[in-house]
Design an enzyme around this catalytic site. Sequence first.
Site, PDB file in Angstrom:
ATOM      1  N   PHE A  93      -3.343  -1.180 -15.897  1.00  0.00           N
ATOM      2  CA  PHE A  93      -3.009  -2.690 -16.385  1.00  0.00           C
ATOM      3  C   PHE A  93      -4.222  -1.429 -17.195  1.00  0.00           C
ATOM      4  O   PHE A  93      -5.454  -0.779 -17.326  1.00  0.00           O
ATOM      5  CB  PHE A  93      -4.644  -2.925 -15.327  1.00  0.00           C
ATOM      6  CG  PHE A  93      -4.191  -4.283 -16.426  1.00  0.00           C
ATOM      7  CD1 PHE A  93      -3.641  -4.818 -17.385  1.00  0.00           C
ATOM      8  CD2 PHE A  93      -5.836  -4.722 -16.774  1.00  0.00           C
ATOM      9  CE1 PHE A  93      -3.839  -6.565 -17.209  1.00  0.00           C
ATOM     10  CE2 PHE A  93      -6.436  -5.486 -17.123  1.00  0.00           C
ATOM     11  CZ  PHE A  93      -5.244  -6.535 -17.596  1.00  0.00           C
ATOM     12  N   SER A 161      -1.687   1.614 -10.338  1.00  0.00           N
ATOM     13  CA  SER A 161      -1.894   0.271 -10.527  1.00  0.00           C
ATOM     14  C   SER A 161      -0.900  -0.483 -10.634  1.00  0.00           C
ATOM     15  O   SER A 161      -0.034  -1.076 -10.291  1.00  0.00           O
ATOM     16  CB  SER A 161      -3.285   0.157 -11.011  1.00  0.00           C
ATOM     17  OG  SER A 161      -3.586  -0.812 -11.206  1.00  0.00           O
ATOM     18  N   MET A 162      -1.278  -1.460 -11.897  1.00  0.00           N
ATOM     19  CA  MET A 162      -0.288  -2.692 -12.662  1.00  0.00           C
ATOM     20  C   MET A 162       1.367  -1.821 -12.199  1.00  0.00           C
ATOM     21  O   MET A 162       2.141  -2.758 -11.724  1.00  0.00           O
ATOM     22  CB  MET A 162      -0.505  -3.174 -13.552  1.00  0.00           C
ATOM     23  CG  MET A 162      -0.139  -3.885 -14.212  1.00  0.00           C
ATOM     24  SD  MET A 162      -0.493  -5.531 -13.205  1.00  0.00           S
ATOM     25  CE  MET A 162      -2.037  -5.885 -13.743  1.00  0.00           C
ATOM     26  N   TRP A 186      -0.651  -2.741  -7.567  1.00  0.00           N
ATOM     27  CA  TRP A 186      -1.371  -3.562  -7.083  1.00  0.00           C
ATOM     28  C   TRP A 186      -0.210  -4.753  -7.657  1.00  0.00           C
ATOM     29  O   TRP A 186      -0.299  -4.511  -8.811  1.00  0.00           O
ATOM     30  CB  TRP A 186      -2.524  -3.522  -8.252  1.00  0.00           C
ATOM     31  CG  TRP A 186      -3.625  -5.194  -8.939  1.00  0.00           C
ATOM     32  CD1 TRP A 186      -4.763  -5.527  -8.219  1.00  0.00           C
ATOM     33  CD2 TRP A 186      -2.899  -6.338  -9.098  1.00  0.00           C
ATOM     34  NE1 TRP A 186      -5.355  -6.633  -8.613  1.00  0.00           N
ATOM     35  CE2 TRP A 186      -4.476  -7.219  -8.947  1.00  0.00           C
ATOM     36  CE3 TRP A 186      -2.270  -6.709  -9.759  1.00  0.00           C
ATOM     37  CZ2 TRP A 186      -4.407  -8.214  -8.890  1.00  0.00           C
ATOM     38  CZ3 TRP A 186      -2.034  -8.246  -9.718  1.00  0.00           C
ATOM     39  CH2 TRP A 186      -2.868  -9.071  -9.512  1.00  0.00           C
ATOM     40  N   ASP A 207     -10.620   2.932  -2.943  1.00  0.00           N
ATOM     41  CA  ASP A 207     -10.108   2.228  -4.151  1.00  0.00           C
ATOM     42  C   ASP A 207     -10.772   0.826  -3.952  1.00  0.00           C
ATOM     43  O   ASP A 207     -10.597  -0.237  -2.685  1.00  0.00           O
ATOM     44  CB  ASP A 207      -8.352   1.702  -3.518  1.00  0.00           C
ATOM     45  CG  ASP A 207      -7.939   1.440  -4.856  1.00  0.00           C
ATOM     46  OD1 ASP A 207      -8.860   0.994  -5.834  1.00  0.00           O
ATOM     47  OD2 ASP A 207      -6.812   1.838  -5.082  1.00  0.00           O
ATOM     48  N   HIS A 239      -9.026   4.285  -7.101  1.00  0.00           N
ATOM     49  CA  HIS A 239      -8.435   3.623  -7.214  1.00  0.00           C
ATOM     50  C   HIS A 239      -7.621   5.162  -9.033  1.00  0.00           C
ATOM     51  O   HIS A 239      -6.217   4.939  -9.013  1.00  0.00           O
ATOM     52  CB  HIS A 239      -8.672   2.489  -8.166  1.00  0.00           C
ATOM     53  CG  HIS A 239      -7.732   1.578  -8.890  1.00  0.00           C
ATOM     54  ND1 HIS A 239      -6.445   1.520  -8.267  1.00  0.00           N
ATOM     55  CD2 HIS A 239      -7.093   1.095 -10.074  1.00  0.00           C
ATOM     56  CE1 HIS A 239      -5.682   0.403  -8.877  1.00  0.00           C
ATOM     57  NE2 HIS A 239      -5.982   0.360  -9.412  1.00  0.00           N
TER      58      HIS A 239
END
Length: 290
Positions: A93, A161-162, A186, A207, A239
């Site tokens: 993200f 992540s995203m 995520w 994280d 993270h």
Amino acid sequence: MHKPRFLSAAVLALAMAAGGLAGAAPASAAADNPYERGPDPTNASVEAVRGPFATGEISVSSLLVSGFGGGTIYYPTSTAEGTFGAVVISPGFTAYQSSIAWLGPRLASQGFVVFTIDTITTLDQPDSRGRQLLAAADYLTGSSVVRGRVDGSRVAVMGHSMGGGGSLEAARSRPSLRAAIPLTGWNTTKIWSTVRVPTLIVGADGDTVAPVATHSEPFYAGLPSSLDKAYLELNGATHFTPNASNTTIAKYGISWLKRFVDDDTRYTRFLCPGPGVSLSVEEYRSTCPF
């Protein structure tokens, strides 16, 4: 569960004769698995910053593609051993491909064509990231200037992540993918019972953006128990650990890709039984044997 797909020795011999694959793997090894690339692995070789293949790179403008935001292709410069499996990687993200660029040459030098991508917008959600990973994979295998180097039947997805959540979305949407590796992923979805793609979940003990208790661990638990899957939790990590060169991520990521993209059982020993608790690994579990 993933099943190896091998060519017969006769088919391989014809392909080598037609393509002039000088210097290809010995016939006996190739007959067992025509997808093996590179020498027998060692602990040092999978931890090395660069593998045995020299690499090149090509920039792909967002103006020349659709469905994703362009990116950079990293590839082995020699095709003497044949074509290669492919890996498409999405950033997280608000991030750009520069945040995951270290994975490009590192994975390519081990015998993969790697595509680190930018997304159409840095603010999109995992389902969009998943679609963009698949659009990039289709471009890489069908239209890119290196498409002749890629075995289009052997494609994997990764993401941070995203983008990690997006790699799970892509795996659910396209069961023909050979592997998925979410890195501190995520996603609001926790149950992935329809995924049929061998998946390595990488989490980080520190994280606070996508805590393992609410993301990576439920992702792993939410995958089918019959699936080839593993959970690797990094020790002393955050993270954003996947945004910089990391030997643990590289070692087990390479081994997972080799095992499931290349059907290369020489790398199974790094995954089964897998690492114990150490300064770099907080936890490892899997559905071994693969």
